[in-house]
Design a protein around this motif. Structure first.
Motif, mmCIF file in Angstrom:
data_model
loop_
_atom_site.group_PDB
_atom_site.id
_atom_site.type_symbol
_atom_site.label_atom_id
_atom_site.label_comp_id
_atom_site.label_asym_id
_atom_site.label_seq_id
_atom_site.Cartn_x
_atom_site.Cartn_y
_atom_site.Cartn_z
ATOM 1 N N ARG A 5 0.804 -1.214 0.000
ATOM 2 C CA ARG A 5 0.000 0.000 0.000
ATOM 3 C C ARG A 5 0.841 1.269 0.000
ATOM 4 O O ARG A 5 0.395 2.321 -0.455
ATOM 5 N N TYR A 6 2.052 1.230 0.547
ATOM 6 C CA TYR A 6 2.914 2.410 0.564
ATOM 7 C C TYR A 6 4.344 1.952 0.817
ATOM 8 O O TYR A 6 4.602 0.862 1.325
ATOM 9 N N ASP A 7 5.298 2.808 0.451
ATOM 10 C CA ASP A 7 6.713 2.561 0.722
ATOM 11 C C ASP A 7 7.090 3.193 2.055
ATOM 12 O O ASP A 7 6.483 4.171 2.500
ATOM 13 N N TYR A 8 8.111 2.646 2.672
ATOM 14 C CA TYR A 8 8.622 3.229 3.903
ATOM 15 C C TYR A 8 9.222 4.601 3.607
ATOM 16 O O TYR A 8 10.015 4.760 2.666
ATOM 17 N N SER A 9 8.878 5.602 4.413
ATOM 18 C CA SER A 9 9.352 6.964 4.196
ATOM 19 C C SER A 9 9.622 7.633 5.540
ATOM 20 O O SER A 9 8.721 8.206 6.152
ATOM 21 N N PRO A 10 10.876 7.591 6.028
ATOM 22 C CA PRO A 10 11.190 8.264 7.295
ATOM 23 C C PRO A 10 11.020 9.777 7.156
ATOM 24 O O PRO A 10 11.508 10.375 6.183
ATOM 25 N N ILE A 11 10.352 10.398 8.100
ATOM 26 C CA ILE A 11 10.028 11.815 7.968
ATOM 27 C C ILE A 11 11.275 12.690 7.905
ATOM 28 O O ILE A 11 11.254 13.768 7.297
ATOM 29 N N THR A 162 -10.169 -3.180 1.109
ATOM 30 C CA THR A 162 -10.840 -1.920 1.430
ATOM 31 C C THR A 162 -10.280 -0.713 0.674
ATOM 32 O O THR A 162 -11.063 0.045 0.071
ATOM 33 N N PRO A 163 -8.971 -0.459 0.667
ATOM 34 C CA PRO A 163 -8.497 0.740 -0.036
ATOM 35 C C PRO A 163 -8.891 0.767 -1.513
ATOM 36 O O PRO A 163 -9.282 1.829 -2.036
ATOM 37 N N ASP A 164 -8.818 -0.380 -2.177
ATOM 38 C CA ASP A 164 -9.190 -0.432 -3.594
ATOM 39 C C ASP A 164 -10.674 -0.123 -3.788
ATOM 40 O O ASP A 164 -11.060 0.623 -4.701
ATOM 41 N N GLU A 181 2.432 11.849 10.599
ATOM 42 C CA GLU A 181 1.983 13.205 10.924
ATOM 43 C C GLU A 181 1.868 14.067 9.681
ATOM 44 O O GLU A 181 1.671 15.286 9.780
ATOM 45 N N GLN A 182 1.988 13.438 8.516
ATOM 46 C CA GLN A 182 1.792 14.095 7.234
ATOM 47 C C GLN A 182 1.000 13.159 6.327
ATOM 48 O O GLN A 182 1.057 11.937 6.480
ATOM 49 N N PRO A 183 0.245 13.715 5.369
ATOM 50 C CA PRO A 183 -0.484 12.854 4.436
ATOM 51 C C PRO A 183 0.481 12.126 3.494
ATOM 52 O O PRO A 183 1.615 12.551 3.286
ATOM 53 N N TYR A 184 0.006 11.040 2.911
ATOM 54 C CA TYR A 184 0.741 10.347 1.862
ATOM 55 C C TYR A 184 -0.249 9.527 1.039
ATOM 56 O O TYR A 184 -1.317 9.153 1.515
ATOM 57 N N GLU A 185 0.125 9.264 -0.206
ATOM 58 C CA GLU A 185 -0.743 8.515 -1.105
ATOM 59 C C GLU A 185 -0.600 7.009 -0.867
ATOM 60 O O GLU A 185 0.515 6.494 -0.724
#
Length: 304
Positions: A5-11, A162-164, A181-185
């Motif tokens: 569903r998403y990639d890891y993204s350290p803030i 569910t997301p689909d 603490e931030q939006p992401y796709e």
């Protein structure tokens, strides 16, 4: 949990984001307005009667929310200029139309939250789930006059589909994934679905029911969370969610402290009071990074 569903993204590795107006924190407040089925267990204040049918004690305790609590909560939010983004059981439209009328008068936003809060989105096949989500979407549209853009699963429950199905149905943001603490796709099969930061920590059900906190402790949690995000947001904008349930926060001895917490937050200059859709629209359409914002301000001479 392994998923795609998403990639890891350290803030710390992201380009900092600039919120509208140079705000440090974007605040959205989410009243969960819910309907509960008689004879089916749900959130309870005591386990002593949960096996009774009917469980009058716990059912009536929850029913306080739509009879009294929501009206007190509306007054508190309006006092501080905050428009709620309602996690709405679609059954509320059928049973409590007066609440829909009042929410529309206040300019509140409605997002889907299942049919009721006695049924979870779990253990069902794809076709059954698609039918439920479509029903919720259509009922809220018909009774509020607006198409719901956001979704919060009852008890934040989802299936692997569910997301689909949300994106396919017409929802374009979701609060279930409480990991940022931030939006992401999110990655979906078709369309798009944005994760907007919701909270299971700054949330009155875990606070009062699971942890047994006092209203004053919940106030301090809200204030402490805001203070840290406000400081962090000076260099990298943050989204703060406050999740509320009228059958809890709507009691006078608790709403008093919510009032105090919101007065504290709105007493700061660099706060953006937003709805879920406004956060989604900003992120997708005007999500300037700090570098982009500073470059534009320096070029135009503004802000000097």
């Amino acid at each position: 949990m392994e998923h795609n569903r998403y990639d890891y993204s350290p803030i710390v590795d992201r380009e900092p984001l600039k919120l509208p107006g140079g705000a440090h924190v974007g605040l959205w407040v989410i009243p969960n307005i819910e309907h509960f089925l008689v004879g089916k267990p749900s959130t309870s204040i005591t386990t002593a009667t949960i096996n009774c049918d009917p469980d009058v004690l716990n059912y009536a305790w929850r029913d306080f929310g739509v009879r009294v609590g929501i009206w007190r909560l509306m007054d508190v939010l309006e006092k501080h200029g905050i428009r709620g983004t309602v996690a709405l059981n679609s059954d509320v439209c059928l049973h409590y139309p007066r609440i829909i009328e009042a929410g529309n008068d206040l300019g509140w936003e409605w997002m889907g939250h299942g049919r009721n809060n006695s049924e979870m989105i779990t253990g069902i096949d794809e076709d059954a789930e698609r039918a439920i989500l479509s029903e919720v979407y259509e009922t809220i549209t018909d009774h509020t006059g607006t198409k719901p853009r956001g979704w919060l699963g009852p008890a934040l429950t989802e299936t692997n589909n569910t997301p689909d199905i949300l994106a396919e149905t017409g929802f374009d943001y979701v609060g279930d994934w409480v990991n940022d603490e931030q939006p992401y796709e999110l990655t979906v099969k078709s369309g798009r679905l944005l994760s907007v930061p919701y909270s299971i920590e700054v949330n009155d059900i875990p606070a009062f029911i699971d942890r047994g906190w006092s209203a004053e402790q919940f106030y301090q949690t809200i204030v402490d969370q805001f203070d840290v995000l406000y400081e962090d947001g000076e260099t990298n904008g943050r989204i703060m969610a406050i999740a509320l349930h009228p059958f809890l926060i709507g009691h006078g001895f608790r709403s008093k402290y919510l009032d105090k917490a919101l007065a504290y937050i709105t007493g700061h200059d660099k706060v953006w009071l937003a709805t879920g859709s406004e956060i989604a629209d900003w992120y997708r359409g005007d999500n300037e990074t700090v570098g982009e914002y500073n470059a534009r301000m320096n070029t135009s001479g503004a802000g000097r």
